[in-house]
Design an enzyme around this catalytic site. Structure first.
Site, mmCIF file in Angstrom:
data_model
loop_
_atom_site.group_PDB
_atom_site.id
_atom_site.type_symbol
_atom_site.label_atom_id
_atom_site.label_comp_id
_atom_site.label_asym_id
_atom_site.label_seq_id
_atom_site.Cartn_x
_atom_site.Cartn_y
_atom_site.Cartn_z
ATOM 1 N N ARG A 61 -33.054 79.158 32.851
ATOM 2 C CA ARG A 61 -34.520 79.233 33.721
ATOM 3 C C ARG A 61 -35.950 77.991 32.623
ATOM 4 O O ARG A 61 -36.176 77.492 33.581
ATOM 5 C CB ARG A 61 -35.569 80.552 33.710
ATOM 6 C CG ARG A 61 -34.310 81.619 33.805
ATOM 7 C CD ARG A 61 -34.864 82.555 33.808
ATOM 8 N NE ARG A 61 -34.873 83.046 33.045
ATOM 9 C CZ ARG A 61 -34.834 84.260 32.672
ATOM 10 N NH1 ARG A 61 -34.974 85.676 32.853
ATOM 11 N NH2 ARG A 61 -33.954 84.551 30.948
ATOM 12 N N SER A 98 -35.013 90.032 34.420
ATOM 13 C CA SER A 98 -34.817 91.931 34.605
ATOM 14 C C SER A 98 -35.391 91.729 34.330
ATOM 15 O O SER A 98 -35.897 93.768 34.633
ATOM 16 C CB SER A 98 -33.321 92.433 34.645
ATOM 17 O OG SER A 98 -31.756 91.399 35.267
ATOM 18 N N LYS A 134 -25.340 98.849 24.729
ATOM 19 C CA LYS A 134 -27.119 99.267 25.660
ATOM 20 C C LYS A 134 -27.830 100.213 26.390
ATOM 21 O O LYS A 134 -26.394 100.662 26.719
ATOM 22 C CB LYS A 134 -27.258 98.347 26.388
ATOM 23 C CG LYS A 134 -27.419 95.996 25.110
ATOM 24 C CD LYS A 134 -27.794 95.373 26.378
ATOM 25 C CE LYS A 134 -27.964 93.875 25.644
ATOM 26 N NZ LYS A 134 -28.450 93.542 26.956
HETATM 27 O O1 PNS Z 1 -27.821 88.578 31.454
HETATM 28 P P1 PNS Z 1 -26.988 88.638 29.821
HETATM 29 O O2 PNS Z 1 -27.176 89.868 28.987
HETATM 30 O O3 PNS Z 1 -27.842 87.534 28.768
HETATM 31 O O4 PNS Z 1 -25.800 88.184 29.357
HETATM 32 C C1 PNS Z 1 -25.089 87.915 28.792
HETATM 33 C C2 PNS Z 1 -23.481 88.320 28.441
HETATM 34 C C3 PNS Z 1 -23.315 89.431 28.630
HETATM 35 C C4 PNS Z 1 -22.822 86.932 29.355
HETATM 36 C C5 PNS Z 1 -22.780 88.307 27.135
HETATM 37 O O5 PNS Z 1 -23.413 89.137 25.835
HETATM 38 C C6 PNS Z 1 -21.307 88.386 26.804
HETATM 39 O O6 PNS Z 1 -20.374 87.259 27.808
HETATM 40 N N1 PNS Z 1 -20.951 89.389 26.335
HETATM 41 C C7 PNS Z 1 -19.098 89.860 26.383
HETATM 42 C C8 PNS Z 1 -18.476 90.123 24.708
HETATM 43 C C9 PNS Z 1 -18.986 88.147 24.590
HETATM 44 O O7 PNS Z 1 -17.924 87.959 24.686
HETATM 45 N N2 PNS Z 1 -19.292 87.735 23.597
HETATM 46 C C10 PNS Z 1 -19.717 86.850 22.807
HETATM 47 C C11 PNS Z 1 -20.237 86.162 23.465
HETATM 48 S S1 PNS Z 1 -20.637 84.364 22.784
#
Ligand code: PNS
Length: 175
Positions: free
Chosen positions: A95, A133, A46
């Site tokens: 939410r 955000s 990202k």
């Molecule tokens: O605030 P967000 O961007 O919705 O958070 C998303 C997050 C960070 C929780 C998710 O992308 C994540 O856990 N990423 C780490 C990689 C991972 O474990 N992926 C599998 C999730 S099922």
């Protein structure tokens, strides 16, 4: 897994930037758990507005008075991070119904990966149910007020970023 006299929860996210909706969930979590770790994802794919270091510093500033809130960064799989931290709970905010499908998928995938880590959903206070955000960045970049939507240090950080020459919130950054 921790023993059940000490409950550690991980609250993961991008936090780009941290909003008052996130703060609300963290404060609720801090009442339920002995320690809540705000885990900021370092995602090379990202293009965030704020670097992980900037997000870490601001969140640490916001929670400097709260002894059972820790802020950290992580990369790789969330469940691996949670296991390393010996957390048995992942906290996520819900939410609206629109969050549910994505959150359900993540919770079930995380359970498949590590069945002893439970995802707990928490609802923010009503005024934050529309705050994200992405919208904070969009409104701020177009000159709208984000007063009351983000903690003061985040607003300061947004202003500092905005005043830099060449500042532009790209589609990618808005996500
Ligand atoms: O605030 P967000 O961007 O919705 O958070 C998303 C997050 C960070 C929780 C998710 O992308 C994540 O856990 N990423 C780490 C990689 C991972 O474990 N992926 C599998 C999730 S099922």
């Amino acid at each position: 897994m921790t023993d059940h006299t000490s409950r550690l929860a991980v609250y993961p996210g991008s936090f780009d930037p941290l909003t008052n909706g996130h703060v609300d969930i963290i404060e609720r979590g801090a009442k339920l758990f002995d320690l809540i770790v705000v885990a900021i994802l370092v995602n090379a794919d990202k293009a965030p507005l704020f670097t992980p270091e900037e997000r870490l510093a601001t969140a640490r500033d916001v929670f400097s008075d709260q002894l059972n809130v820790e802020v950290d960064t992580f990369d790789g799989l969330l469940v691996d991070y949670a296991e390393r931290r010996q957390a048995d709970v992942i906290v996520r905010g819900l939410r609206a119904i629109s969050d549910f499908e994505y959150e359900l998928q993540m919770a079930l995938m995380n359970r498949r990966l590590k069945s002893d880590i439970e995802t707990v959903f928490m609802m923010p206070a009503e005024p934050y149910t529309h705050v994200s955000s992405r919208l904070v960045k969009e409104v701020f970049s177009l000159g709208g007020s984000v007063d009351g939507l983000v903690p003061d240090p985040v607003e300061v950080q947004l202003r500092a970023k905005h005043s830099r020459p060449g500042f532009r919130v790209s589609g990618d950054t808005l996500r």
